[in-house]
Write a protein that holds these residues in place. Structure first.
Motif, PDB file in Angstrom:
ATOM      1  N   GLN A   9       0.817  -1.401  -0.046  1.00  0.00           N
ATOM      2  CA  GLN A   9       0.063  -0.017   0.156  1.00  0.00           C
ATOM      3  C   GLN A   9       0.932   1.280  -0.060  1.00  0.00           C
ATOM      4  N   ASP A  10       0.309   2.423  -0.520  1.00  0.00           N
ATOM      5  CA  ASP A  10       0.989   3.572  -0.743  1.00  0.00           C
ATOM      6  C   ASP A  10       0.910   3.967   0.696  1.00  0.00           C
ATOM      7  N   THR A  11       2.117   4.588   1.146  1.00  0.00           N
ATOM      8  CA  THR A  11       2.429   5.247   2.579  1.00  0.00           C
ATOM      9  C   THR A  11       2.303   6.661   2.664  1.00  0.00           C
ATOM     10  N   ALA A  12       2.009   7.255   1.598  1.00  0.00           N
ATOM     11  CA  ALA A  12       1.924   8.843   1.451  1.00  0.00           C
ATOM     12  C   ALA A  12       0.858   9.300   2.379  1.00  0.00           C
ATOM     13  N   PRO A  13       1.142  10.338   3.162  1.00  0.00           N
ATOM     14  CA  PRO A  13      -0.125  10.806   4.039  1.00  0.00           C
ATOM     15  C   PRO A  13      -1.099  11.564   2.998  1.00  0.00           C
ATOM     16  N   PRO A  14      -2.490  11.315   3.532  1.00  0.00           N
ATOM     17  CA  PRO A  14      -3.592  11.784   2.814  1.00  0.00           C
ATOM     18  C   PRO A  14      -3.392  13.419   2.451  1.00  0.00           C
ATOM     19  N   PRO A  15      -3.838  13.749   1.369  1.00  0.00           N
ATOM     20  CA  PRO A  15      -3.681  15.353   1.037  1.00  0.00           C
ATOM     21  C   PRO A  15      -4.673  16.065   2.210  1.00  0.00           C
ATOM     22  N   ALA A  16      -4.157  17.464   2.201  1.00  0.00           N
ATOM     23  CA  ALA A  16      -4.710  18.116   3.214  1.00  0.00           C
ATOM     24  C   ALA A  16      -6.046  18.807   2.649  1.00  0.00           C
ATOM     25  N   PRO A  17      -7.059  19.086   3.340  1.00  0.00           N
ATOM     26  CA  PRO A  17      -8.254  19.398   2.755  1.00  0.00           C
ATOM     27  C   PRO A  17      -8.218  20.870   2.575  1.00  0.00           C
ATOM     28  N   VAL A  18      -8.627  21.259   1.326  1.00  0.00           N
ATOM     29  CA  VAL A  18      -8.645  22.661   0.787  1.00  0.00           C
ATOM     30  C   VAL A  18      -9.769  23.592   1.594  1.00  0.00           C
ATOM     31  N   VAL A  19      -9.330  24.773   2.210  1.00  0.00           N
ATOM     32  CA  VAL A  19     -10.301  25.366   2.902  1.00  0.00           C
ATOM     33  C   VAL A  19     -10.534  26.818   1.936  1.00  0.00           C
ATOM     34  N   PRO A  20     -11.541  27.136   1.629  1.00  0.00           N
ATOM     35  CA  PRO A  20     -11.733  28.192   0.639  1.00  0.00           C
ATOM     36  C   PRO A  20     -11.613  29.620   1.876  1.00  0.00           C
ATOM     37  N   GLN A  21     -10.570  30.544   1.174  1.00  0.00           N
ATOM     38  CA  GLN A  21     -10.546  31.728   1.828  1.00  0.00           C
ATOM     39  C   GLN A  21     -11.713  32.838   1.664  1.00  0.00           C
ATOM     40  N   THR A  22     -12.060  33.281   2.570  1.00  0.00           N
ATOM     41  CA  THR A  22     -13.211  34.592   2.502  1.00  0.00           C
ATOM     42  C   THR A  22     -12.690  35.741   2.462  1.00  0.00           C
ATOM     43  N   GLY A  23     -12.004  36.283   1.647  1.00  0.00           N
ATOM     44  CA  GLY A  23     -11.375  37.384   1.664  1.00  0.00           C
ATOM     45  C   GLY A  23     -11.524  38.160   0.278  1.00  0.00           C
ATOM     46  N   ALA A  24     -10.873  39.152   0.092  1.00  0.00           N
ATOM     47  CA  ALA A  24     -11.103  39.902  -1.147  1.00  0.00           C
ATOM     48  C   ALA A  24     -10.190  39.217  -2.249  1.00  0.00           C
ATOM     49  N   VAL A  25     -10.649  39.017  -3.248  1.00  0.00           N
ATOM     50  CA  VAL A  25      -9.968  38.413  -4.439  1.00  0.00           C
ATOM     51  C   VAL A  25      -9.273  39.408  -5.220  1.00  0.00           C
ATOM     52  N   THR A  26      -7.977  39.224  -5.433  1.00  0.00           N
ATOM     53  CA  THR A  26      -7.018  39.972  -6.259  1.00  0.00           C
ATOM     54  C   THR A  26      -7.003  39.645  -7.590  1.00  0.00           C
TER      55      THR A  26
END
Length: 101
Positions: A9-26
């Protein structure tokens, strides 16, 4: 003995969840489209005369190949007929020998 061997089995850690940022988009500048590289191969341009010559050459090749195949088929047919005639003659000779004539 004949059981399949599975890789570990692959021993790589699972990817971190993506958290959307609630700020101004540049706004960012758009990336330029990739440019196609110029080909170094020579291009072939068919003129009406060369297209006609190409078609005539292709037709000639088809006719020559067809003639060769027909002649081979004719040779096989003639050989088959001659073998059949020889078989009939031999059969007749053997029948005469058996009867004692």
């Amino acid at each position: 003995m004949l059981t399949p061997k599975y890789p570990p089995q692959d021993t790589a850690p699972p990817p971190a969840p993506v958290v959307p940022q609630t700020g101004a988009v540049t706004p960012t500048a758009p990336t330029p489209a990739p440019v196609a590289h110029a080909s170094t191969r020579p291009t072939v341009q068919l003129t009406p005369g060369s297209a006609l010559a190409l078609a005539a050459g292709g037709g000639a090749v088809v006719l020559v190949v067809g003639a060769v195949l027909v002649s081979l088929l004719l040779a096989v047919a003639i050989t088959g007929v001659s073998v059949a005639v020889v078989a009939v003659v031999l059969r007749g000779m053997l029948n005469e020998m058996r009867k004692g004539r």
